[in-house]
Write a protein that holds these residues in place. Sequence first.
Motif, PDB file in Angstrom:
ATOM      1  N   GLU A  72     -44.951  10.986 -20.155  1.00 39.70           N
ATOM      2  CA  GLU A  72     -44.575  10.588 -21.519  1.00 39.70           C
ATOM      3  C   GLU A  72     -43.422  11.437 -22.029  1.00 39.70           C
ATOM      4  OE1 GLU A  72     -46.702  10.969 -25.841  1.00 39.70           O
ATOM      5  OE2 GLU A  72     -47.868   9.998 -24.257  1.00 39.70           O
ATOM      6  N   THR A  73     -43.481  12.735 -21.773  1.00 33.34           N
ATOM      7  CA  THR A  73     -42.414  13.636 -22.210  1.00 33.34           C
ATOM      8  C   THR A  73     -41.100  13.297 -21.528  1.00 33.34           C
ATOM      9  OG1 THR A  73     -44.025  15.405 -22.600  1.00 33.34           O
ATOM     10  CG2 THR A  73     -41.722  16.058 -22.365  1.00 33.34           C
ATOM     11  N   ALA A  74     -41.159  13.006 -20.232  1.00 33.38           N
ATOM     12  CA  ALA A  74     -39.945  12.639 -19.497  1.00 33.38           C
ATOM     13  C   ALA A  74     -39.322  11.378 -20.085  1.00 33.38           C
ATOM     14  CB  ALA A  74     -40.268  12.437 -18.023  1.00 33.38           C
ATOM     15  N   LEU A  75     -40.137  10.402 -20.415  1.00 25.69           N
ATOM     16  CA  LEU A  75     -39.634   9.163 -21.024  1.00 25.69           C
ATOM     17  C   LEU A  75     -38.994   9.427 -22.380  1.00 25.69           C
ATOM     18  CD1 LEU A  75     -42.592   6.784 -20.095  1.00 25.69           C
ATOM     19  CD2 LEU A  75     -40.234   6.605 -19.251  1.00 25.69           C
ATOM     20  N   GLU A  76     -39.607  10.294 -23.157  1.00 28.80           N
ATOM     21  CA  GLU A  76     -39.085  10.596 -24.493  1.00 28.80           C
ATOM     22  C   GLU A  76     -37.761  11.349 -24.423  1.00 28.80           C
ATOM     23  OE1 GLU A  76     -42.185  12.757 -26.380  1.00 28.80           O
ATOM     24  OE2 GLU A  76     -43.313  10.972 -26.977  1.00 28.80           O
ATOM     25  N   ILE A  77     -37.730  12.389 -23.595  1.00 25.34           N
ATOM     26  CA  ILE A  77     -36.542  13.234 -23.528  1.00 25.34           C
ATOM     27  C   ILE A  77     -35.341  12.460 -22.983  1.00 25.34           C
ATOM     28  CG2 ILE A  77     -35.538  15.192 -22.266  1.00 25.34           C
ATOM     29  CD1 ILE A  77     -38.125  16.693 -22.709  1.00 25.34           C
ATOM     30  N   THR A  78     -35.594  11.600 -22.024  1.00 22.17           N
ATOM     31  CA  THR A  78     -34.486  10.835 -21.406  1.00 22.17           C
ATOM     32  C   THR A  78     -34.239   9.501 -22.106  1.00 22.17           C
ATOM     33  OG1 THR A  78     -35.934   9.693 -19.829  1.00 22.17           O
ATOM     34  CG2 THR A  78     -35.062  11.847 -19.168  1.00 22.17           C
ATOM     35  N   GLY A  80     -36.062   6.943 -22.074  1.00 21.40           N
ATOM     36  CA  GLY A  80     -36.403   5.864 -21.161  1.00 21.40           C
ATOM     37  C   GLY A  80     -35.531   5.763 -19.928  1.00 21.40           C
ATOM     38  N   ARG A  81     -34.601   6.701 -19.752  1.00 24.63           N
ATOM     39  CA  ARG A  81     -33.664   6.618 -18.624  1.00 24.63           C
ATOM     40  C   ARG A  81     -34.138   7.379 -17.387  1.00 24.63           C
ATOM     41  NH1 ARG A  81     -29.423   9.391 -19.854  1.00 24.63           N
ATOM     42  NH2 ARG A  81     -30.127  10.185 -21.887  1.00 24.63           N
ATOM     43  N   VAL A  82     -35.315   7.977 -17.459  1.00 24.99           N
ATOM     44  CA  VAL A  82     -35.813   8.719 -16.302  1.00 24.99           C
ATOM     45  C   VAL A  82     -35.990   7.770 -15.123  1.00 24.99           C
ATOM     46  CG1 VAL A  82     -38.229   8.422 -17.002  1.00 24.99           C
ATOM     47  CG2 VAL A  82     -37.586  10.320 -15.496  1.00 24.99           C
ATOM     48  N   SER A  83     -35.600   8.213 -13.952  1.00 24.67           N
ATOM     49  CA  SER A  83     -35.653   7.352 -12.775  1.00 24.67           C
ATOM     50  C   SER A  83     -37.072   7.248 -12.229  1.00 24.67           C
ATOM     51  CB  SER A  83     -34.729   7.894 -11.687  1.00 24.67           C
ATOM     52  OG  SER A  83     -35.238   9.121 -11.169  1.00 24.67           O
ATOM     53  N   SER A  84     -37.313   6.198 -11.479  1.00 29.99           N
ATOM     54  CA  SER A  84     -38.617   6.031 -10.833  1.00 29.99           C
ATOM     55  C   SER A  84     -38.863   7.153  -9.833  1.00 29.99           C
ATOM     56  CB  SER A  84     -38.689   4.674 -10.133  1.00 29.99           C
ATOM     57  OG  SER A  84     -37.673   4.560  -9.150  1.00 29.99           O
ATOM     58  N   GLN A  85     -37.791   7.687  -9.266  1.00 34.74           N
ATOM     59  CA  GLN A  85     -37.939   8.797  -8.326  1.00 34.74           C
ATOM     60  C   GLN A  85     -38.505  10.027  -9.023  1.00 34.74           C
ATOM     61  OE1 GLN A  85     -34.363   9.939  -6.250  1.00 34.74           O
ATOM     62  NE2 GLN A  85     -35.268  11.818  -5.439  1.00 34.74           N
ATOM     63  N   GLY A  88     -42.069   9.540  -9.825  1.00 32.79           N
ATOM     64  CA  GLY A  88     -42.836   9.739  -8.602  1.00 32.79           C
ATOM     65  C   GLY A  88     -43.042  11.210  -8.296  1.00 32.79           C
ATOM     66  N   GLU A  89     -42.012  12.027  -8.557  1.00 31.08           N
ATOM     67  CA  GLU A  89     -42.125  13.458  -8.310  1.00 31.08           C
ATOM     68  C   GLU A  89     -43.075  14.106  -9.309  1.00 31.08           C
ATOM     69  OE1 GLU A  89     -38.332  15.326  -7.983  1.00 31.08           O
ATOM     70  OE2 GLU A  89     -37.593  13.899  -6.510  1.00 31.08           O
ATOM     71  N   ILE A  90     -43.088  13.600 -10.547  1.00 31.90           N
ATOM     72  CA  ILE A  90     -44.044  14.110 -11.532  1.00 31.90           C
ATOM     73  C   ILE A  90     -45.470  13.819 -11.077  1.00 31.90           C
ATOM     74  CG2 ILE A  90     -44.906  13.837 -13.892  1.00 31.90           C
ATOM     75  CD1 ILE A  90     -42.002  13.270 -14.737  1.00 31.90           C
ATOM     76  N   LEU A  91     -45.698  12.604 -10.598  1.00 33.28           N
ATOM     77  CA  LEU A  91     -47.020  12.261 -10.079  1.00 33.28           C
ATOM     78  C   LEU A  91     -47.389  13.151  -8.895  1.00 33.28           C
ATOM     79  CD1 LEU A  91     -46.807   8.368 -10.249  1.00 33.28           C
ATOM     80  CD2 LEU A  91     -48.284   9.839 -11.633  1.00 33.28           C
ATOM     81  N   SER A  92     -46.401  13.490  -8.088  1.00 31.55           N
ATOM     82  CA  SER A  92     -46.649  14.325  -6.909  1.00 31.55           C
ATOM     83  C   SER A  92     -47.063  15.737  -7.298  1.00 31.55           C
ATOM     84  CB  SER A  92     -45.402  14.367  -6.029  1.00 31.55           C
ATOM     85  OG  SER A  92     -45.601  15.204  -4.902  1.00 31.55           O
ATOM     86  N   ILE A  93     -46.357  16.330  -8.271  1.00 35.13           N
ATOM     87  CA  ILE A  93     -46.726  17.693  -8.666  1.00 35.13           C
ATOM     88  C   ILE A  93     -48.070  17.689  -9.404  1.00 35.13           C
ATOM     89  CG2 ILE A  93     -44.351  18.532  -8.692  1.00 35.13           C
ATOM     90  CD1 ILE A  93     -44.338  18.353 -11.713  1.00 35.13           C
TER      91      ILE A  93
END
Length: 235
Positions: A72-78, A80-85, A88-93
């Motif tokens: 959610e934070t990544a979406l807000e800060i960017t 909505g421009r955060v990439s799917s990659q 995916g890395e957020i899910l990985s960590i």
Amino acid sequence: MSMRPLTVIGFDADDTLWQNEQYYRLTEESFKELLAEFAEGEHVSQRLLEAEKRNLQHYGFGIKGFTLSMIETALEITEGRVSSQVVGEILSIGRDLLGHPVETMPHARETLEALAGDYFLVLITKGDLFDQERKLAQSGLGDYFDAVEIVSDKTATTYRRIFGKTGHAPERAMMVGNSLKSDIVPAIAAGSWGVFVPHELTWVVEHVDKPAEAPRFREIADLAGLIPLIDTIGQ
């Protein structure tokens, strides 16, 4: 046991019996690196904390809620421009955090071993059910406990209910933990002893003032001081 002033001892798990917050801090550092091109690290941490606070009522405590708050934070800060990659890395960590090794705190095992059998020991922890069960199993401490309670939150009502289930009044119980807000203040409000064991890393959401004037508040430097403290309360 029935004649003693203290018969039941509850223990918090994360950062009381085993390390926990340090792994969240390391994961947050990785998260800030992922968003370094969009915002300064301090700003990312601030926005993440705001998201975590907002989401506690929806996701509760634990790694899954933390991972969703990172997304959610990544979406807000960017915007909505955060990439799917990156997602995916957020899910990985987040998955890595779920698999971190369990490192028990100094004096945890010997303290539980010395108390087991003489007192009714209860593990009282909040967070994700699967993750807490995993950590308890890997810690090797599970056999010392007479009961395990994994709860969504810790309030005075929670402690009255749990300690009441043991067959003894909350006034004859003690809660040991590193969080003043979750482990100590509500336990004392329930009528129990609250023994604060500070940890150098404690989530800011768990910070409240010490109930220093409360007659049943105690503080020890580490778990090595618990048995001598219990001796002063009475057998």
